[in-house]
Enzyme design. Structure first.
Site, short mmCIF file in Angstrom:
data_model
loop_
_atom_site.label_atom_id
_atom_site.label_comp_id
_atom_site.label_asym_id
_atom_site.label_seq_id
_atom_site.Cartn_x
_atom_site.Cartn_y
_atom_site.Cartn_z
N ASP A 51 0.84 -1.20 0.00
CA ASP A 51 0.00 0.00 0.00
C ASP A 51 0.88 1.25 0.00
O ASP A 51 1.62 1.50 0.95
CB ASP A 51 -0.89 0.02 1.25
N TYR A 56 2.86 9.91 -0.38
CA TYR A 56 3.98 9.40 0.44
C TYR A 56 5.34 9.69 -0.21
O TYR A 56 6.37 9.59 0.46
CB TYR A 56 3.86 7.88 0.69
N LYS A 81 -2.67 5.84 -4.53
CA LYS A 81 -3.83 6.70 -4.29
C LYS A 81 -3.70 8.05 -4.99
O LYS A 81 -2.60 8.60 -5.09
CB LYS A 81 -4.01 6.95 -2.78
N HIS A 114 -7.81 9.36 -2.30
CA HIS A 114 -7.19 9.36 -0.96
C HIS A 114 -8.10 9.99 0.10
O HIS A 114 -8.22 9.45 1.21
CB HIS A 114 -5.84 10.09 -1.04
P1 NAD Z 1 0.59 1.62 11.95
O1 NAD Z 1 -0.60 1.51 12.81
O2 NAD Z 1 0.86 0.59 10.93
O3 NAD Z 1 1.83 1.79 12.93
C1 NAD Z 1 3.10 1.92 12.45
C2 NAD Z 1 4.04 2.17 13.64
O4 NAD Z 1 4.11 1.02 14.47
C3 NAD Z 1 5.43 2.44 13.14
O5 NAD Z 1 5.91 3.55 13.85
C4 NAD Z 1 6.23 1.21 13.48
O6 NAD Z 1 7.51 1.57 13.93
C5 NAD Z 1 5.45 0.58 14.60
N1 NAD Z 1 5.46 -0.89 14.51
C6 NAD Z 1 5.12 -1.63 13.43
N2 NAD Z 1 5.16 -2.94 13.73
C7 NAD Z 1 5.57 -3.03 15.01
C8 NAD Z 1 5.79 -4.13 15.88
N3 NAD Z 1 5.60 -5.37 15.47
N4 NAD Z 1 6.21 -3.86 17.14
C9 NAD Z 1 6.39 -2.59 17.55
N5 NAD Z 1 6.19 -1.52 16.79
C10 NAD Z 1 5.76 -1.72 15.51
O7 NAD Z 1 0.53 3.12 11.30
P2 NAD Z 1 0.55 3.78 9.88
O8 NAD Z 1 1.83 3.64 9.19
O9 NAD Z 1 0.01 5.14 10.10
O10 NAD Z 1 -0.59 3.01 9.05
C11 NAD Z 1 -0.31 1.87 8.27
C12 NAD Z 1 -0.46 2.14 6.80
O11 NAD Z 1 -1.78 2.56 6.47
C13 NAD Z 1 0.40 3.29 6.29
O12 NAD Z 1 1.75 2.95 6.21
C14 NAD Z 1 -0.25 3.57 4.98
O13 NAD Z 1 0.11 2.61 4.01
C15 NAD Z 1 -1.72 3.45 5.35
N6 NAD Z 1 -2.31 4.77 5.74
C16 NAD Z 1 -3.31 5.27 4.97
C17 NAD Z 1 -3.91 6.48 5.27
C18 NAD Z 1 -5.01 7.00 4.43
O14 NAD Z 1 -5.41 8.16 4.58
N7 NAD Z 1 -5.55 6.22 3.53
C19 NAD Z 1 -3.46 7.23 6.38
C20 NAD Z 1 -2.44 6.70 7.15
C21 NAD Z 1 -1.90 5.47 6.84
#
Ligand code: NAD
Length: 285
Positions: A51, A56, A81, A114
């Site tokens: 994704d 990004y 997106k 998006h």
């Molecule tokens: P997430 O909830 O996936 O959290 C990521 C955080 O958790 C990172 O800081 C990482 O270091 C930590 N982490 C990951 N795995 C871990 C583990 N096993 N143990 C400890 N820490 C861990 O947050 P995100 O990146 O905001 O969301 C995931 C994805 O969703 C994004 O990367 C993106 O692809 C998508 N996204 C979409 C939108 C949208 O508007 N459509 C907005 C935000 C994110």
């Protein structure tokens, strides 16, 4: 060892195609070496669904990782997106082509709007979405996209889109996590067979010190991340966990055997203190 392709659960979409039930998030994974290595690690570990988003700024490095992985294109599921500055019929077509070029792909598996109501379109978001969607429908017809969907759309945004849409969105990507449950739009999408992708499924880190999550991790002998992902599946969501750390990337695949009790699922759904979804009609971007 690579996970076999057929080991990953899939969801069926309302257009008849399937989508891997877990995706790899890349927001804030820096363009260049960081996101390149992260995507290579993810593909090596067995993820097949990536994704990203034009916003990004990392499509080019992701495209390179996809190329260098050597995995056949048809085994991969790639999402990007349409950003807020590229709404409109011609603009959306150009933006999609730019994304394909950066990703070095001939087609996308999934293209999403998006946000439904960008600040610069606040008085005419209905027409903007309709125009972008018409372009996206034509790009499906032209074979440049397999599936189209939306992100951060609430019921009134979808109702408006459906007035002119020929294709019903197949996906809505929303902020959904333990403690972040958007009942009205979840029920609406389930009713229409729209797959719910869960962004920030790990609560962007906020879950890792939550007492309920820590207690359940202990109880099931798993990590907090794994419990959160198992909960996401228990709701029929498609989580998109993000990490750039190979051990965590692997950890976030290893939850598929967890069977949460009904009682624990309810406890997870209702935990407090996790940042909720933004109001898409009042975002500042
Ligand atoms: P997430 O909830 O996936 O959290 C990521 C955080 O958790 C990172 O800081 C990482 O270091 C930590 N982490 C990951 N795995 C871990 C583990 N096993 N143990 C400890 N820490 C861990 O947050 P995100 O990146 O905001 O969301 C995931 C994805 O969703 C994004 O990367 C993106 O692809 C998508 N996204 C979409 C939108 C949208 O508007 N459509 C907005 C935000 C994110």
């Amino acid at each position: 060892k690579r996970m076999e392709e057929n080991e990953m659960k899939t969801y069926q979409m309302n257009n008849g195609l399937t989508i891997p039930a877990l995706g790899f998030g890349t927001y804030l994974s820096k363009d260049g070496e960081e996101v390149y290595q992260a995507v290579l690690s993810a593909l090596e570990a067995g993820y097949r669904h990536i994704d990203t988003a034009t916003f990004y700024g990392n499509e080019e490095s992701i495209g390179r990782a996809i190329q260098d992985s050597g995995i056949p294109r048809e085994e991969l599921f790639i999402t990007t997106k349409l950003w807020n500055d590229a709404h409109g019929y011609e603009e959306a077509k150009a933006a999609l082509q730019d994304s394909l070029d950066r990703l070095q792909l001939d087609y996308l598996d999934l293209y999403l709007i998006h946000w439904p109501n960008p600040v610069q379109l606040r008085n005419r978001w209905q027409a903007a979405n309709a125009d972008s969607w018409r372009a996206m429908e034509e790009m499906v017809e032209a074979g440049l996209i397999r599936t189209i969907g939306v992100s951060n759309f609430l019921v009134h945004h979808l109702e408006e889109l459906l007035k002119t849409a020929k294709i019903i969105p197949a996906v809505n990507q929303l902020r959904l996590a333990p403690g972040v449950y958007q009942t009205e739009i979840i029920d609406y999408c389930k009713d229409k067979g729209i797959v719910l992708e869960a962004w920030s499924p790990l609560g962007r880190g906020e879950l890792f010190s939550h007492p309920t999550m820590l207690a359940l991790a202990e109880k099931y002998g798993k990590t907090v991340a794994q419990i959160a992902l198992a909960w996401s599946w228990s709701q029929g969501f498609l989580p998109l966990p993000k990490s750039v750390t190979p051990s965590r990337i692997r950890e976030n695949l290893n939850f598929q055997d967890i069977l949460l009790s009904e009682e624990d699922i309810t406890a997870i759904t209702t935990i407090e203190g996790v940042t909720g979804a933004y109001d898409p009609d009042n975002i500042s971007f």
